[in-house]
Design an enzyme around this catalytic site. Structure first.
Site, PDB file in Angstrom:
ATOM      1  N   THR A   1       0.845  -1.188   0.000  1.00 61.32           N
ATOM      2  CA  THR A   1       0.000   0.000   0.000  1.00 61.32           C
ATOM      3  C   THR A   1       0.883   1.241   0.000  1.00 61.32           C
ATOM      4  O   THR A   1       1.999   1.220   0.525  1.00 61.32           O
ATOM      5  CB  THR A   1      -0.940   0.032   1.226  1.00 61.32           C
ATOM      6  OG1 THR A   1      -1.801   1.184   1.113  1.00 61.32           O
ATOM      7  CG2 THR A   1      -0.177   0.129   2.531  1.00 61.32           C
TER       8      THR A   1
ATOM      9  N   GLY B   1      -2.113   5.984   6.118  1.00 59.03           N
ATOM     10  CA  GLY B   1      -3.002   5.597   7.206  1.00 59.03           C
ATOM     11  C   GLY B   1      -3.148   4.091   7.323  1.00 59.03           C
ATOM     12  O   GLY B   1      -3.072   3.522   8.416  1.00 59.03           O
ATOM     13  N   LYS B   2      -3.329   3.422   6.179  1.00 62.21           N
ATOM     14  CA  LYS B   2      -3.432   1.961   6.189  1.00 62.21           C
ATOM     15  C   LYS B   2      -2.120   1.333   6.656  1.00 62.21           C
ATOM     16  O   LYS B   2      -2.117   0.361   7.420  1.00 62.21           O
ATOM     17  CB  LYS B   2      -3.773   1.442   4.790  1.00 62.21           C
ATOM     18  CG  LYS B   2      -5.219   1.600   4.393  1.00 62.21           C
ATOM     19  CD  LYS B   2      -5.473   0.894   3.062  1.00 62.21           C
ATOM     20  CE  LYS B   2      -6.926   1.028   2.632  1.00 62.21           C
ATOM     21  NZ  LYS B   2      -7.182   0.300   1.366  1.00 62.21           N
TER      22      LYS B   2
ATOM     23  N   GLU C   1      -2.756  -0.933 -11.392  1.00 67.11           N
ATOM     24  CA  GLU C   1      -4.122  -0.508 -11.653  1.00 67.11           C
ATOM     25  C   GLU C   1      -5.098  -1.522 -11.064  1.00 67.11           C
ATOM     26  O   GLU C   1      -4.954  -2.730 -11.265  1.00 67.11           O
ATOM     27  CB  GLU C   1      -4.363  -0.378 -13.161  1.00 67.11           C
ATOM     28  CG  GLU C   1      -5.716   0.191 -13.512  1.00 67.11           C
ATOM     29  CD  GLU C   1      -5.915   0.372 -14.998  1.00 67.11           C
ATOM     30  OE1 GLU C   1      -7.010   0.824 -15.394  1.00 67.11           O
ATOM     31  OE2 GLU C   1      -4.992   0.055 -15.764  1.00 67.11           O
TER      32      GLU C   1
ATOM     33  N   ASP D   1      -7.703  -4.293   0.603  1.00 66.25           N
ATOM     34  CA  ASP D   1      -8.641  -3.475  -0.146  1.00 66.25           C
ATOM     35  C   ASP D   1      -9.866  -3.324   0.733  1.00 66.25           C
ATOM     36  O   ASP D   1     -10.406  -4.321   1.231  1.00 66.25           O
ATOM     37  CB  ASP D   1      -9.010  -4.092  -1.494  1.00 66.25           C
ATOM     38  CG  ASP D   1      -9.509  -3.014  -2.454  1.00 66.25           C
ATOM     39  OD1 ASP D   1      -8.772  -2.051  -2.706  1.00 66.25           O
ATOM     40  OD2 ASP D   1     -10.655  -3.116  -2.938  1.00 66.25           O
TER      41      ASP D   1
ATOM     42  N   GLY E   1      -9.594   8.764   5.795  1.00 65.43           N
ATOM     43  CA  GLY E   1     -10.713   8.414   4.924  1.00 65.43           C
ATOM     44  C   GLY E   1     -12.055   8.842   5.486  1.00 65.43           C
ATOM     45  O   GLY E   1     -12.260   9.979   5.915  1.00 65.43           O
ATOM     46  N   TYR E   2     -12.990   7.909   5.521  1.00 62.78           N
ATOM     47  CA  TYR E   2     -14.357   8.166   5.965  1.00 62.78           C
ATOM     48  C   TYR E   2     -14.530   8.070   7.476  1.00 62.78           C
ATOM     49  O   TYR E   2     -15.658   8.172   7.977  1.00 62.78           O
ATOM     50  CB  TYR E   2     -15.308   7.161   5.306  1.00 62.78           C
ATOM     51  CG  TYR E   2     -15.752   7.511   3.903  1.00 62.78           C
ATOM     52  CD1 TYR E   2     -17.037   7.989   3.659  1.00 62.78           C
ATOM     53  CD2 TYR E   2     -14.908   7.344   2.816  1.00 62.78           C
ATOM     54  CE1 TYR E   2     -17.468   8.285   2.375  1.00 62.78           C
ATOM     55  CE2 TYR E   2     -15.320   7.633   1.529  1.00 62.78           C
ATOM     56  CZ  TYR E   2     -16.600   8.108   1.315  1.00 62.78           C
ATOM     57  OH  TYR E   2     -17.018   8.405   0.038  1.00 62.78           O
TER      58      TYR E   2
ATOM     59  N   LYS F   1      -9.809   2.064  17.783  1.00 67.62           N
ATOM     60  CA  LYS F   1     -10.250   1.693  16.433  1.00 67.62           C
ATOM     61  C   LYS F   1      -9.544   0.426  15.965  1.00 67.62           C
ATOM     62  O   LYS F   1     -10.162  -0.469  15.384  1.00 67.62           O
ATOM     63  CB  LYS F   1      -9.999   2.827  15.444  1.00 67.62           C
ATOM     64  CG  LYS F   1     -10.398   2.444  14.012  1.00 67.62           C
ATOM     65  CD  LYS F   1      -9.867   3.393  12.966  1.00 67.62           C
ATOM     66  CE  LYS F   1     -10.075   2.822  11.580  1.00 67.62           C
ATOM     67  NZ  LYS F   1      -9.489   3.654  10.511  1.00 67.62           N
TER      68      LYS F   1
ATOM     69  N   HIS G   1     -13.075  -3.102  11.051  1.00 70.98           N
ATOM     70  CA  HIS G   1     -13.163  -4.109   9.996  1.00 70.98           C
ATOM     71  C   HIS G   1     -11.792  -4.710   9.698  1.00 70.98           C
ATOM     72  O   HIS G   1     -11.664  -5.906   9.457  1.00 70.98           O
ATOM     73  CB  HIS G   1     -13.751  -3.465   8.736  1.00 70.98           C
ATOM     74  CG  HIS G   1     -13.057  -2.196   8.315  1.00 70.98           C
ATOM     75  ND1 HIS G   1     -12.928  -1.106   9.156  1.00 70.98           N
ATOM     76  CD2 HIS G   1     -12.434  -1.843   7.165  1.00 70.98           C
ATOM     77  CE1 HIS G   1     -12.282  -0.138   8.523  1.00 70.98           C
ATOM     78  NE2 HIS G   1     -11.963  -0.563   7.326  1.00 70.98           N
TER      79      HIS G   1
END
Length: 202
Positions: free
Chosen positions: A13, A17-18, A45, A74, A161-162, A183, A188
């Site tokens: 990645t 953040g990830k 891609e 992902d 992100g969100y 978190k 997830h």
């Protein structure tokens, strides 16, 4: 027979953040984390329409390029009222001519919910698929999910992100309001990692 992923693992990645979350989750297991960027790898891609398909693309690309096991993630947010969108296109909803802007992506998502008349609470799930790929072309897949609701306006300064607009079930804080690693314990991604650890690291 399950394969070993240590002592060195490439993290496929370029998302800071990830990378930070994955590194924190793997830290207790003594695995040396090597970011894909340290090999000068570009991002392949992502041409699939599923989390597992895109994670496989990234993991196998890094494993073949480095001759090391590689882990790719992902993930995205799936909104019930939007038939699962943005889903695998979560990052695409943040794209602007000058780079990704998740403030705009969150606003776009909230407005899309209003446009379809979605009642509150607006249910959503963060989903994560982890793929560990090996240089021989094989792989392992682990999936995690965290259900919750969307909130507006966004709240909190942590995460990425969100995270500021997602409040997980059972908590009164958004992911972005959670400090002290909470978190990483409930997300997830943590759900998927627990499955990975049970199979490969214990």
């Amino acid at each position: 027979m399950r394969k070993s992923i240590g002592p060195k693992l490439v993290i496929a990645t370029h998302n800071a953040g990830k990378l930070a979350e994955i590194s924190a989750l793997l830290e207790p297991f003594g695995v040396e984390i090597v970011p894909a960027a340290s090999f000068g790898l570009t991002e392949p891609e992502e041409t699939e329409d599923s989390f597992v398909g895109n994670a496989r693309i990234k993991a196998h690309y890094a494993a073949q390029a480095t001759d090391l096991p590689a882990l790719a993630d992902d993930s995205g947010i799936c909104v019930d009222a939007l038939d699962g969108a943005p889903g695998v296109w979560t990052a695409d909803w943040a794209e602007t001519p000058s780079g990704r802007d998740f403030s705009l992506a969150m606003a776009r998502t909230w407005e899309a919910c209003k446009a379809v008349g979605a009642p509150e609470p607006r249910r959503a799930q963060f989903r994560c698929t982890l793929v560990i790929a090996y240089p021989d072309g094989s792989d392992e897949v682990f999936e995690g999910v965290m259900p919750g609701v969307l909130v507006w306006p966004p709240r909190g300064l942590h995460g990425h992100g969100y995270d500021p607009m997602f409040q997980p079930d059972g908590y009164d804080q958004t992911f972005a309001e959670m400090a002290g690693g909470l978190k990483n314990q409930i997300s997830h991604r943590a759900d998927a990692f627990r499955k990975l650890v049970a199979c490969l690291l214990t």
